[in-house]
Design an enzyme around this catalytic site. Structure first.
Site, short mmCIF file in Angstrom:
data_model
loop_
_atom_site.label_atom_id
_atom_site.label_comp_id
_atom_site.label_asym_id
_atom_site.label_seq_id
_atom_site.Cartn_x
_atom_site.Cartn_y
_atom_site.Cartn_z
N LYS A 114 0.87 -1.18 0.00
CA LYS A 114 0.00 0.00 0.00
C LYS A 114 0.90 1.22 0.00
O LYS A 114 2.04 1.16 0.46
CB LYS A 114 -0.89 0.02 1.25
CG LYS A 114 -2.17 0.79 1.06
CD LYS A 114 -3.21 0.00 0.26
CE LYS A 114 -4.50 0.75 0.10
NZ LYS A 114 -5.56 -0.12 -0.43
P1 NAD Z 1 -13.64 7.37 -2.74
O1 NAD Z 1 -12.67 8.44 -2.40
O2 NAD Z 1 -14.04 7.17 -4.16
O3 NAD Z 1 -15.00 7.52 -1.89
C1 NAD Z 1 -15.01 7.65 -0.50
C2 NAD Z 1 -16.42 8.06 -0.10
O4 NAD Z 1 -16.50 8.13 1.33
C3 NAD Z 1 -16.84 9.44 -0.60
O5 NAD Z 1 -18.21 9.42 -0.92
C4 NAD Z 1 -16.60 10.34 0.61
O6 NAD Z 1 -17.40 11.51 0.59
C5 NAD Z 1 -17.02 9.40 1.71
N1 NAD Z 1 -16.48 9.76 3.00
C6 NAD Z 1 -15.26 10.22 3.31
N2 NAD Z 1 -15.16 10.46 4.62
C7 NAD Z 1 -16.36 10.14 5.15
C8 NAD Z 1 -16.89 10.17 6.46
N3 NAD Z 1 -16.17 10.61 7.48
N4 NAD Z 1 -18.16 9.75 6.64
C9 NAD Z 1 -18.90 9.30 5.60
N5 NAD Z 1 -18.45 9.26 4.35
C10 NAD Z 1 -17.21 9.68 4.13
O7 NAD Z 1 -12.98 6.04 -2.14
P2 NAD Z 1 -13.30 4.54 -2.57
O8 NAD Z 1 -12.32 4.13 -3.61
O9 NAD Z 1 -14.75 4.37 -2.79
O10 NAD Z 1 -12.85 3.77 -1.23
C11 NAD Z 1 -13.72 3.66 -0.11
C12 NAD Z 1 -13.17 2.57 0.80
O11 NAD Z 1 -13.10 1.35 0.07
C13 NAD Z 1 -11.77 2.79 1.34
O12 NAD Z 1 -11.68 2.20 2.63
C14 NAD Z 1 -10.90 2.02 0.37
O13 NAD Z 1 -9.66 1.64 0.93
C15 NAD Z 1 -11.79 0.83 0.11
N6 NAD Z 1 -11.51 0.10 -1.12
C16 NAD Z 1 -11.55 0.72 -2.33
C17 NAD Z 1 -11.30 -0.03 -3.48
C18 NAD Z 1 -11.41 0.56 -4.85
O14 NAD Z 1 -11.30 -0.18 -5.83
N7 NAD Z 1 -11.67 1.86 -5.00
C19 NAD Z 1 -10.98 -1.40 -3.38
C20 NAD Z 1 -10.96 -1.99 -2.12
C21 NAD Z 1 -11.23 -1.23 -1.00
#
Ligand code: NAD
Length: 426
Positions: A114
């Protein structure tokens, strides 16, 4: 019935303490030597870098970035890059360790990594973001390659950031190297389906969990989703398209609730013209993020960030199923509470593995310069995830343990088998 391992355990607030606590619980069920258990607690290597970026006004600002390789026992390390002010070495360490277990669980030939930069990407202009990405990418050159470590997007980064990473690495090498990162735009070597992959995978796991409990009619099921970014919005859309009722979603601005179900395609269109947020959408009642987590529903999908379900709110969760879209959304204490209350948790390393699975497909396609269509991608994604779900569920039943511990048991066993077979160098 699930056996709570250590109800007296202290609250583990930080993500790395959470990752280690989960590991310590699971490793008790893996029949391997103590010294190997100790071996896998450590990240293999950690890199930190301070680097300058020229702002548009000509001033220079210093930024700090990290990259951690937790394990390379099963193959090159794989894991996302995060741009966020909350990035810390401990967070990156935890996320790298979870990537090791995630890749092993779904049987990909990868170790875990990461990376991240301490930055608010929204505070930079597009050209500043490009310069930051290119400088960080060039600082990473000694560490990454298509055969050693392959970054991908995560919170705060996207396909454009991956395109700049790929271009910077390619300029350094003197030829195009699409396989250096995944999550790229389709026309420069990205894969069909990568954008939807994680959210779709969350729902594939949710459907398996529901079927495991003989719930087969989508219209009977109400879903609440925290986070409406890549993972949350794509999970919401796929669930909506399958006929499930998504009754609440939220982002950093707060949440929206509509007992009849939100019109997710309409809400996604709204966010497109509303600066990416759901704020102000008229067809739902406002709820705070804290209220959203405790709404009455069948399925809760935390898809925003770590540490959302803690000992402070775990007793108030009313969902019957928690399907973890985010990484590390539930602390170990909260896990115990949810397990004791009979709430069925499908853990992050299984539920959100769809992203790394399609990243793996992208890497394979780039290396072969031969591309698959979306139907093939989604069929293979579903095959791999369903198999991983079934294996995890079987392990949980065999040992009478929760799904998180079961997922880690399977993953730790695969990594330790690789270490034993490869031997310890020299
Ligand atoms: P992103 O940046 O696209 O979206 C994050 C979302 O969470 C946004 O809508 C944001 O407004 C919201 N958010 C941020 N802080 C917040 C809070 N305090 N309360 C409520 N909502 C809040 O990110 P993502 O890629 O969707 O990732 C989200 C999670 O999923 C992370 O933990 C990431 O590590 C995990 N993840 C993502 C992927 C991927 O392919 N993108 C894969 C595996 C895991």
């Amino acid at each position: 019935m699930v056996v709570a391992l250590n109800p007296q355990i202290e609250e583990h607030d930080g993500p790395y303490q959470t990752a280690l606590a989960q590991y310590d619980r699971a490793s008790r069920y893996v029949n391997i030597r103590e010294d190997l258990i100790e071996y896998m607690r450590y990240p293999r290597r950690e890199f930190s870098v301070n680097f300058p970026v020229r702002r548009d006004n000509g001033t220079i600002e210093m930024f700090t970035g990290y990259r951690v390789h937790h394990s390379t026992a099963l193959g090159p390390s794989k894991g996302g890059l995060r741009y966020s002010l909350a990035v810390t070495p401990d967070e990156v360490r935890a996320l790298a360790m979870w990537m090791t277990w995630k890749c092993a669980l779904v049987n990909l030939p990868y170790g875990g990594a990461k990376g991240g930069v301490v930055v608010d990407p929204h505070a930079l202009t597009q050209s500043e973001l490009e310069r930051l990405t290119r400088r960080y990418a060039s600082e990473l050159v000694p560490l990454i390659s298509p055969h050693s470590d392959i970054p991908a997007p995560d919170m705060g980064t996207n396909s454009q950031v991956m395109a700049w990473m790929m271009d910077t690495y390619s300029m350094t090498m003197g030829y195009s190297v699409p396989a250096i990162v995944t999550g790229k735009p389709r026309h420069i070597g990205g894969s069909e389906g990568r954008t939807q992959a994680t959210g779709r995978g969350v729902i594939i796991c949710m459907v398996s969990a529901l079927e495991d409990h003989n719930i087969t009619n989508p219209t009977d099921v109400s879903i609440v989703i925290q986070g409406f970014g890549n993972v949350g919005s794509n999970a919401a859309l796929y669930a909506h398209n399958l006929g499930y009722r998504v009754v609440a979603v939220s982002d950093v601005t707060g949440g929206l609730y509509n007992a009849n179900g939100l019109d997710i395609p309409d809400l996604m269109d709204y966010t497109q013209v509303n600066g990416g947020t759901i704020e102000g959408y008229p067809h739902g009642d406002y709820v705070t993020n804290a209220e959203l987590l405790t709404l009455d529903c069948d399925v809760l999908i935390p898809a925003a960030m770590e540490g959302q379900i803690t000992r402070n709110n775990a007793r108030d969760i009313r969902a019957k199923f928690v399907i973890e879209g985010a990484n590390g959304p539930t602390t170990p204490d909260a896990d115990d509470i949810l397990n004791d209350r009979g709430i069925y948790v499908v853990p992050d390393i299984l539920a959100n593995a769809g992203g790394v699975i399609v990243s793996y497909f992208e890497w394979v396609q780039d290396l072969q310069a031969f591309f698959w269509n979306e139907d093939e991608i989604f069929a293979q994604l579903e095959r791999i995830l369903k198999r991983a779900y079934d294996e995890t569920s079987a392990t949980a039943k065999e040992h009478r343990i929760d799904m998180r511990t079961a997922a880690q048991v399977k993953a730790i066993k695969r990594v330790s088998d690789a270490i034993i077979t490869r031997g310890v160098y020299p």
